[in-house]
Design an enzyme around this catalytic site. Structure first.
Site: not given
Length: 154
Positions: A26-29, A76
């Protein structure tokens, strides 16, 4: 509404291999508002989360791999890699034991989601859950993705 408590787990008194698991990336935009991209197996999820620590609004939308790949270019933060083990508890609850990988290797947390805020606040966790870090911003996945494992671990 997502209502959960999170614990810093040192070790578990059983083999996690005995429980269902999924590898999660998972990552964050966006960090504000929190917009997360998550992938496991062939599932791709876009999540928008409201503000809060113990309770927050959460909206999830399943997306295609093509949509995921496109949105991934807008990340991000570096990806958080972990294996999540689903351990059944009493009262129909489930402990989600996350064993982190990559730059977060050595970190293990346990989360439990609750149907009500009252149940979350009254919950008495098993000893092996470890220190309650539900209100410690450093252990939110957004912070872990940007800053790594907090130095002060008890």
């Amino acid at each position: 509404m997502e209502i959960e408590r999170k614990f810093l787990t040192k070790e578990v008194p059983f083999s996690l291999a005995d429980f269902p698991a999924r590898k999660i990336s998972q990552c964050y935009i966006s960090m504000s508002p929190t917009i997360r991209l998550r992938q496991w197996d062939d599932r791709y999820i876009l999540t928008v989360k409201g503000k809060g620590l113990l309770a927050k609004e959460e909206f999830e939308l399943e997306i295609t791999k093509e949509e995921y790949d496109h949105l991934l270019t807008k990340a991000e933060s570096p990806a958080v890699e972990k294996v999540r083990y689903l351990v059944p508890l009493e009262d129909g609850l489930t402990a989600e034991v996350d064993v982190y990988e990559g730059k977060l290797t050595g970190l293990m947390t346990t989360e439990v989601e609750f149907p009500t805020l009252e149940e979350a606040e009254a919950y008495e966790p098993p000893y092996w859950f470890g220190k309650d870090v539900s209100f410690d911003h450093r252990y939110k996945n957004t912070s872990l993705s940007l800053h790594g494992i907090p130095e002060e671990r008890e």
